[in-house]
Write an enzyme that holds these catalytic residues in place. Structure first.
Site, mmCIF file in Angstrom:
data_model
loop_
_atom_site.group_PDB
_atom_site.id
_atom_site.type_symbol
_atom_site.label_atom_id
_atom_site.label_comp_id
_atom_site.label_asym_id
_atom_site.label_seq_id
_atom_site.Cartn_x
_atom_site.Cartn_y
_atom_site.Cartn_z
ATOM 1 N N ASN A 52 37.389 38.652 31.091
ATOM 2 C CA ASN A 52 38.733 38.695 30.501
ATOM 3 C C ASN A 52 39.035 37.429 29.697
ATOM 4 O O ASN A 52 39.575 37.491 28.589
ATOM 5 C CB ASN A 52 39.794 38.837 31.597
ATOM 6 N N GLY A 225 53.966 33.028 36.946
ATOM 7 C CA GLY A 225 54.392 34.306 36.379
ATOM 8 C C GLY A 225 55.589 34.189 35.466
ATOM 9 O O GLY A 225 55.614 33.377 34.531
ATOM 10 N N ASP A 257 44.509 35.334 32.930
ATOM 11 C CA ASP A 257 43.301 35.125 32.132
ATOM 12 C C ASP A 257 43.654 34.950 30.654
ATOM 13 O O ASP A 257 43.079 34.113 29.953
ATOM 14 C CB ASP A 257 42.346 36.313 32.295
#
Length: 326
Positions: A52, A225, A257
């Site tokens: 990723n 996040g 990622d």
């Protein structure tokens, strides 16, 4: 600035069961479970942190070198990565094992039954990073991403021996290392990446305090996040870079990622850390909107617009010329 990415390579096979797992369980037979679920849908998604991150770097023209282990079924996945700018010449292809995969079935109440197959990841420690560097030239940075624990330690030691700066991104694999291995992995890293959930692991596994760790790594970046990104250095307050907002979150997997890809690409322009973090937050937002970790597209105008909405006109104008070639 070329980056070598070491880390896992895998495919995911998510399925959806329209009923409830709980309705299929017989309490009196809990010691002898034998169940079969008829799923409505099956998808095959490319993923895993090494692939990723390399994919994201390839999208922004960084020509990354991916070093990991895959199986004989890697041909299509490898072609996909190469088509998106990733050098896969350092990927070890196993002659006997399949590429690692995760099979996940989700029911109508979002309960999940997950089976993880490590497969060729078990051979990751045999990946020839030193040989790849000798063949392709020394990269500016080695990102030591989550993989077979022995491989993460070995790749980190190889990079230090070759004098190549290291970005440590061990994820929850850090919990599988003993104290000596954890210290070897983190000590001297130029960058350390953790998400909010993993942030307690470095101190717990190494026995060092947070202050000790900040004295041994260059910058520790925590990605909590939606709350944004916090790059911390010893003796300095940790700024908070807000996340780039999204219209909706279809799938949170892979956003970290993508952040690393954008952030590391931004470092090649030698900007302040906060500016590189903003560039990381923009592609992270694009990953949240589709389902799948490698289904997003990186378009210069879109990234510039997202940065402008999140950080203002001046921030967007700074990165716009750099994104022109994307």
């Amino acid at each position: 600035m070329r980056i070598a990415v070491t880390g896992s390579i895998a495919t995911d096979r998510p399925m959806v069961f329209p009923g409830r797992f709980a309705e299929q369980l017989i309490k009196e037979q809990s010691e002898r479970v034998s169940l079969s679920f008829l799923a409505d849908g099956l998808e095959v998604r490319r993923g895993a942190v090494g692939a990723n991150t390399a994919f994201g770097l390839g999208l922004v023209g960084m020509d990354p070198l991916l070093a990991g282990a895959a199986g004989a079924d890697f041909a299509e996945y490898g072609s996909w990565l190469r088509a998106h700018g990733v050098d896969t010449s350092a990927v070890r292809v196993s002659g006997t094992l399949h590429t690692a995969r995760l099979v996940c079935t989700t029911d109508a109440e979002h309960s999940q039954i997950v089976t993880c197959y490590a497969g060729a990841m078990a051979e990751a420690s045999r990946t020839g990073l030193a040989a790849a560097v000798a063949r392709t030239g020394s990269p500016a940075l080695v990102l030591a991403g989550a993989d077979d624990p022995g491989a993460v330690v070995r790749h980190t030691a190889t990079a230090h021996r070759l004098g190549i700066p290291v970005a440590a991104d061990p994820s929850q694999q850090l919990a599988r290392l003993d104290r000596g291995q954890a210290r070897q992995l983190l000590d001297g890293a130029r960058w350390l990446f953790t998400n909010e959930y993993e942030a307690a692991l470095p101190a717990e596994r190494t026995g060092w305090t947070r202050e000790d760790l900040l004295g041994r790594v260059g910058t520790w970046i925590t990605t909590p996040g939606a709350a944004g990104v916090s790059p911390a250095r010893a003796g300095a307050p940790a700024p908070r870079v807000p996340a780039v907002p999204v219209a909706r979150t279809a799938d949170p997997t892979g956003a970290g990622d993508a952040f690393r890809s954008g952030f590391l690409a931004g470092l090649s322009w030698r900007p302040p850390k906060e500016r590189a973090a903003r560039l990381g937050c923009a592609p992270a937002a694009t990953v949240l909107e589709p389902v799948g970790t490698q289904e997003h597209k990186v378009v210069a105008a879109d990234l510039t617009a997202r940065i402008e909405r999140a950080y203002g006109h001046d921030a967007a104008r700074v990165v716009e010329p750099r994104l022109a070639g994307v």
